[in-house]
Enzyme design. Structure first.
Site, mmCIF file in Angstrom:
data_model
loop_
_atom_site.group_PDB
_atom_site.id
_atom_site.type_symbol
_atom_site.label_atom_id
_atom_site.label_comp_id
_atom_site.label_asym_id
_atom_site.label_seq_id
_atom_site.Cartn_x
_atom_site.Cartn_y
_atom_site.Cartn_z
ATOM 1 N N PRO A 126 0.934 -1.099 0.069
ATOM 2 C CG PRO A 126 -0.954 -1.637 1.395
ATOM 3 C CD PRO A 126 0.359 -2.174 1.046
ATOM 4 C CB CYS A 127 1.381 3.706 -2.499
ATOM 5 S SG CYS A 127 -0.361 4.140 -3.368
ATOM 6 C CD GLN A 128 -3.502 3.406 0.407
ATOM 7 O OE1 GLN A 128 -2.385 2.739 0.438
ATOM 8 N NE2 GLN A 128 -4.609 2.746 0.109
ATOM 9 C CG LEU B 188 5.572 5.062 1.071
ATOM 10 C CD1 LEU B 188 5.996 3.673 0.460
ATOM 11 C CD2 LEU B 188 6.504 5.469 2.248
#
Length: 353
Positions: free
Chosen positions: A73-75, A77
């Protein structure tokens, strides 16, 4: 040909498994918790195991595979996220994937996996005052990796040491197919645990494999022409351009009429970044009726095409149920562009063979 197998963590709608299958690699299992993406995946890969929540997996007890892929998950970053970095609740799940890889290698005498592929947003290079990406490299290598003398991580690089070979590269999907796909910049990192092949996998020029048919049951053939201007025209010629919201705002402030008109899209403009949180607008008009044009959002099929996916890839679930437009757009926004994944899988297939 050597049989290669793949496991996909944070699987989403199985773009890595699709790219693997297109390159003669067998997808064996996937881990995903979102119901709609899991249903889509089961439709296209009926024989693939679904392992569920990554936090409950033991890498030493799941079927060993040659390749593990994961787009954690990139939220936390992303530059448009909350910027909590790897310490954030969602992005910290990266370390769960690292744990599973280590458990599998311990259980198999360091034989499996041979290759790991990590994908994330370009913001991971600067997150946490650039410390987060150093933590990513350290997690793979088991030791601290010093910051380059420039004080920043380059868009492409390598780390080579005892027992592991790493290479990473920023790839923008719009340049990996012709005509262009959506603008989608992502970091792809390849870790080779049993050789020095990461750079050959990630940097060697090779032809991107084009998708000609949908994978699995229920899909339609992908478009052979321009994936962006997809409209049922009834014989009229459509003009479709990516709508440049920021360009329009700047033009309005400057009262620049020519720039304002240009915000409705110029020939050759790349399509905007596809987000999971909102649909991307574009300008549309018929060639014989420019004044009757409008601004609208992408349909789900248009989004699939801009990601290089086969038509209808996300349209149905495993029982034939229709996936809602909101769920489809969210899943596509969280996914990766197929041509980029195909390039990497082709590199793994070619290099290991």
């Amino acid at each position: 040909m050597l049989v290669l197998t793949l496991g996909s963590l944070f699987d989403g709608i199985s773009v890595f498994p699709l790219a693997a299958r297109l390159n003669g690699i067998e997808p064996v299992w996937a881990s995903e918790i979102m119901k709609a993406p899991v249903s889509v995946t089961k439709r296209h890969f009926p024989g693939m195991l679904h392992l569920g929540d990554i936090t409950r997996l033991n890498g030493g007890k799941v079927p060993p595979v040659d390749i593990i892929t994961f787009g954690s998950p990139c939220q936390n970053l992303s530059r448009i996220g909350d910027r909590q970095g790897l310490g954030g609740v969602k992005s910290s799940l990266f370390f769960q994937a690292i744990r599973i890889i280590k458990e599998m290698r311990d259980a198999t005498g360091n034989i499996f996996p041979t290759i790991a592929v990590w994908e994330n947003v370009m913001g991971s290079l600067v997150s946490g005052n650039r410390a987060d990406y150093g933590a990513v490299l350290a997690a793979f290598t088991g030791r601290a990796v010093p910051m380059p003398a420039s004080g920043r991580w380059a868009n492409a690089g390598m780390v080579r040491g005892a027992g592991i070979d790493l290479a990473w590269r920023l790839m923008d999907a719009q340049y990996w197919a012709s005509p262009r796909l959506a603008r989608r910049q992502r970091i792809f990192l390849v870790a080779d645990f049993r050789g020095r092949r990461a750079a050959e996998i990630l940097f060697k020029p090779r032809t991107v494999q084009h998708i000609t048919v949908a994978g699995g049951k229920g899909g339609n053939p992908a478009a052979q022409g321009n994936r962006g201007p997809f409209i049922e025209t009834g014989g009229r010629i459509p003009q479709v351009r990516p709508f440049q919201m920021y360009r329009m705002r700047a033009a309005a402030v400057k009262q620049n009429h020519a720039q304002f008109i240009g915000s409705f899209g110029r020939e050759g403009d790349p399509y905007t970044t596809i987000l999971s949180s909102r649909a991307a607008p574009f300008a549309f008009w018929y060639e014989d009726d420019q004044a009757g044009g409008c601004i609208r959002c992408l349909t789900e099929r248009e989004t699939e095409r801009l990601m290089g996916l086969p038509d209808g890839w996300t349209e149905f679930g495993v029982t034939g149920e229709r996936i809602s437009p909101t769920q489809r757009q969210r899943a596509l926004g969280n996914s990766i562009a197929l041509p980029c994944a195909c390039y990497i899988m082709a590199g793994i297939r070619e290099t290991i063979d």
